[in-house]
Write a protein that holds these residues in place. Structure first.
Motif, short mmCIF file in Angstrom:
data_model
loop_
_atom_site.label_atom_id
_atom_site.label_comp_id
_atom_site.label_asym_id
_atom_site.label_seq_id
_atom_site.Cartn_x
_atom_site.Cartn_y
_atom_site.Cartn_z
N ARG A 1 8.65 -67.70 16.43
CA ARG A 1 7.67 -68.26 15.75
C ARG A 1 6.80 -67.35 14.91
NH1 ARG A 1 6.25 -72.49 14.30
NH2 ARG A 1 4.44 -73.45 15.66
N ALA B 1 14.96 -62.01 8.36
CA ALA B 1 13.83 -63.20 8.61
C ALA B 1 12.48 -62.56 8.03
CB ALA B 1 13.80 -63.29 10.04
N ARG C 1 14.03 -68.08 15.64
CA ARG C 1 13.33 -69.39 15.21
C ARG C 1 12.24 -69.58 16.26
NH1 ARG C 1 17.20 -73.56 13.90
NH2 ARG C 1 17.50 -71.98 11.72
N ASN C 2 12.72 -69.44 17.58
CA ASN C 2 12.05 -69.68 18.37
C ASN C 2 10.71 -68.77 18.81
OD1 ASN C 2 13.49 -71.86 19.55
ND2 ASN C 2 12.88 -71.34 21.64
N PRO D 1 19.83 -67.93 14.28
CA PRO D 1 18.65 -68.23 14.37
C PRO D 1 17.85 -68.94 15.39
CG PRO D 1 19.14 -68.20 11.95
CD PRO D 1 20.36 -68.06 12.80
N GLY D 2 18.56 -70.23 15.57
CA GLY D 2 18.07 -71.18 16.53
C GLY D 2 18.85 -70.87 17.89
N TYR E 1 14.99 -68.70 9.04
CA TYR E 1 14.68 -68.37 10.27
C TYR E 1 13.19 -68.90 10.90
CZ TYR E 1 18.13 -64.89 8.84
OH TYR E 1 19.02 -64.18 8.59
N GLY E 2 12.38 -69.61 10.16
CA GLY E 2 11.29 -69.89 10.51
C GLY E 2 10.14 -69.01 11.33
#
Length: 757
Positions: A434, A479, A431-432, A420-421, A502-503
């Motif tokens: 958003r 996610a 994650r990026n 994820p990152g 996952y953010g």
């Protein structure tokens, strides 16, 4: 898809044990109906041919496909109660993924063709056949390596675009071509180019050959204004390419290292080598391509995924074509539509993007498209979505960004697993990202593995690449399932690059206007790229070091090539093969023209030197070479392609080869002059644009707006004028064709009258 294999698997499914639920019975009934309907058109007849399919039969099979796919999907959503049911369910999923979904995609892409069987059409379903006329080829010089402009049907809409022949990733061949170019331009150092034509050097020291070693990046000046600077630059080149490890290459380097022309040649070499090493880095280290794997089909594969996700207008549309040439042969390749929009690399000096505040990029639709594009890039593993690989459209009244479109999508479908990152080059991890648009989130959850992998079937992608793409899709689906929906009252959760999960946050359509680009920006995501673009365009000068480097490189290459010693070996070889008796007037003319060129003084300024004797002698040399080749073709010593006849041997063959080399040298020199003049003009024009832009920025905002409005109105008039001229040209062409037909008819009537008399 092989019908026989699909039939065998479906037969096996019919025999499996498990609960004969209504869903199972319906699924197998619909699959069996489909296989029965397809059989007569997929199995060879007694004479080995295949039965042609009628439009009515095609529609019937299409209906059977729709029913089978729907029934199988319905069954695969039923929970298994026993071990036998679990096995049967897994087998049905495998059948759907490996056979049904793929053949469904194939069939949906087929257009009934009376000259081609259904089996053949489905095997080549990704390629649409189009025919190119001799006139279209003539416009591009009749060369298939050129791009051919075509109009292709996209879902019933005629679409203008460019066809390029099928291309594979061949870095070694590109390297050899670069060395051939260097030897043609700098023949004096042929032994060095031969020495570094070494696989070990290509895979090792070559990657360190960068032009920055020859230039001061602050001043833009080349490091040879003093012998000390030149010596230092050459020492650096030797160190970073590790030439000491390559015996012969090192020896040749030492032989020439103090020659100023060799410095110029290496500078030229490194400028082009750097471009090649960047390409290799993207394709091999990021995407994971192996030599020989296809490149151009990846554009079409990504276009297919965009269509699956309901965002087919988000990137330049592409499809595979088999172009029928006038001689009846076919050339396969990729068609890409023309896309309207602003290219950051081609902006005018005075352009709204050069003064637009960040607020001009905050529109709702633009933010949704930026979010959707990073989803599409993530699923397709596109590592090259930089600022220049997007086109931008602005509202003519408000001067605000209304839409973006992705272009150059061939650096896609990397094979690596992503967490994820993870961020790879220009590819943003989940994650990026958003955020994700609610409509896109819902669309993602509707895609199953069978349909997704079938969508990528037929584009030459490896199973590893397709599997990695599905893995990214699956991660994105997870996610979405765990994501919270954006709450304007609470705001967007703070970005945590190393956090858990996952953010990702789902954003409803009505809430996009409540989020700013700064809030959405994180790492290398699309929102951060837009902010960078705005800053770059409004603050950075238009004139770049790359422009200065390009001009300096071209000037030095031209100056070196013009020196008599650079072409002396060609002249000496041609003289050595001159016969003692009976030399042809054409060959003697080449020798005389070459001597005159050698003796002509070199212009001090090779760019601004029209009418200089050196260029006049070069033109005469080129004319002499052409006359010699025409004569040899007329008497049969050369074929129409310029190849020597088999009976031409010895010195006669050597003379033909010498003249050919001289002709290529003259062509290369003329081409280099053209490039140098173009590079000089580009820099001068850009410097003028910079002055205009600086003066424009000094004006009050209201005066700036008046100028922008006038500029846009002028552009619209030019477009209208162009449209009228194109229409008139087409009308004139049609009238000319009609006149030709009238002439032909009249001539035939005259002939008939003569026969009657």
């Amino acid at each position: 898809m092989k019908y026989e294999e699909m039939l065998a698997f479906s037969g096996f499914l019919n025999k499996t044990q498990g609960t004969d639920s209504p869903e199972w019975k319906e699924a197998m009934q619909k699959v069996n109906d489909l296989m029965e309907a397809m059989g007569p058109y997929q199995l060879a007849q007694g004479d080995g041919t295949y039965r042609p399919i009628t439009p009515r039969a095609y529609e019937n099979i299409e209906k059977k496909f729709d029913e089978a796919v729907a029934a199988v999907r319905k069954f695969t959503k039923v929970e298994a109660n026993t071990t036998e049911d679990e096995v049967r369910l897994q087998l049905m999923k495998n059948f759907n993924k490996e056979f049904l979904a793929k053949s469904y995609i194939e069939y949906k892409n087929v257009k009934p063709n009376p000259n081609q069987s259904l089996r053949e059409s489905m095997e080549n379903f990704r390629y649409e056949n189009v025919e190119v006329s001799s006139e279209e080829l003539r416009r591009v010089g009749g060369n298939m390596s050129s791009r051919i402009q075509l109009s292709v049907d996209f879902d019933g809409v005629p679409t203008r675009g460019v066809f390029t022949a099928r291309s594979n990733y061949e870095p070694r061949a590109q390297y050899v071509a670069l060395l051939d170019e260097m030897e043609a331009k700098y023949g004096k150092f042929a032994s060095f180019w031969t020495a570094i034509d070494d696989v070990r050097f290509f895979e090792g020291g070559f990657s360190g050959a960068t032009a920055s070693n020859f230039m001061n990046q602050r001043s833009g000046l080349v490091y040879d204004d003093t012998p000390e600077h030149r010596t230092e630059a050459m020492r650096t080149f030797k160190t970073i390419t590790a030439l000491d490890l390559y015996g012969e290459a090192n020896e040749e380097f030492e032989k020439y290292r103090n020659d100023p022309d060799f410095f110029n040649a290496l500078f030229d070499f490194t400028v082009k080598a750097e471009q090649l090493t960047i390409s290799i880095g993207v394709n091999e280290e990021l995407v994971g391509l192996n030599p020989g794997e296809n490149i151009d089909c990846r554009n079409s594969a990504m276009s297919s995924v965009a269509n699956l996700l309901g965002v087919n207008d988000l990137i330049a549309k592409s499809k595979q074509l088999a172009v029928k040439m006038p001689d009846g042969t076919f050339q396969t390749g990729t068609f890409m539509e023309f896309v309207d929009g602003k290219d950051l690399n081609q902006l005018d000096g005075i352009d709204e993007m050069r003064i637009a505040p960040l607020e001009a990029y905050e529109g709702k639709q633009a933010k949704i498209q930026l979010a959707n594009l990073q989803v599409l890039d993530y699923v397709c593993g596109n590592v090259d979505r930089h600022l220049g690989n997007m086109l931008y459209k602005f509202d003519p009244e408000t001067h605000k960004l209304t839409s973006i479109k992705g272009i150059d999508n061939d650096a896609s479908f990397l094979k690596r697993h992503l967490r994820p990152g993870d961020n790879i080059a220009q590819l943003s991890g989940i994650r990026n990202m958003r955020v994700i648009d609610e409509a896109m989130a819902q669309k993602l959850l509707q895609v199953d593995e069978g349909m997704f992998t079938a969508t990528l079937h037929g584009y030459g992608l490896s199973e590893e690449e397709i599997s990695a793409a599905y893995e990214r899709l699956h991660d994105l689906q997870e996610a979405v399932r765990t994501a919270d929906t954006y709450d304007p009252e609470k705001g967007l959760p703070p970005f945590d690059a190393s956090g858990e999960g996952y953010g990702l946050t789902i954003v409803k359509s009505e809430d996009w206007e409540k989020l700013s680009l700064n809030e959405l920006s994180a790492g290398n995501n699309n929102f951060a790229k837009i902010i960078s673009a705005q800053r770059l365009l409004t603050t950075a000068p238009i004139v770049t070091q790359g422009m200065k480097q390009n001009l300096e490189c071209s000037k030095r290459a031209l100056a070196t090539m013009l020196k008599p010693e650079d072409s002396k070996s060609l002249y000496d070889s041609a003289k050595s093969h001159k016969p003692y008796l009976g030399v042809s007037a054409r060959y003697q003319r080449v020798l005389d023209a070459m001597e005159a060129y050698q003796n002509a003084p070199v212009p001090e300024d090779p760019i601004h030197s029209d009418g200089h004797p050196k260029w006049d002698r070069l033109s005469e040399l080129k004319a002499a070479v052409d006359a010699y080749k025409r004569e040899k073709t007329e008497i049969g010593h050369l074929d129409d392609n310029g190849n020597p006849a088999e009976n031409i041997k010895g010195k006669a063959l050597a003379r033909i080869e010498d003249v050919d080399k001289i002709g290529k040298f003259a062509d290369k020199l003329l081409e280099q002059r053209k490039k140098t003049i173009a590079a000089d003009r580009t820099l001068l024009d850009t410097e003028q644009k910079q002055r205009e832009l600086d003066a424009f920025k000094a004006l009050p905002p209201n005066e700036q707006q008046i100028i922008l409005d006038q500029k846009r109105a002028h552009e619209e008039l030019l477009k209208q004028d162009l449209a009228v001229r194109v229409q008139n040209s087409l009308a004139a062409e049609e009238e000319s064709v009609e006149e030709d037909m009238d002439v032909e008819v009249n001539e035939n009537l005259s002939m008939d009258a003569m026969h009657m008399e």
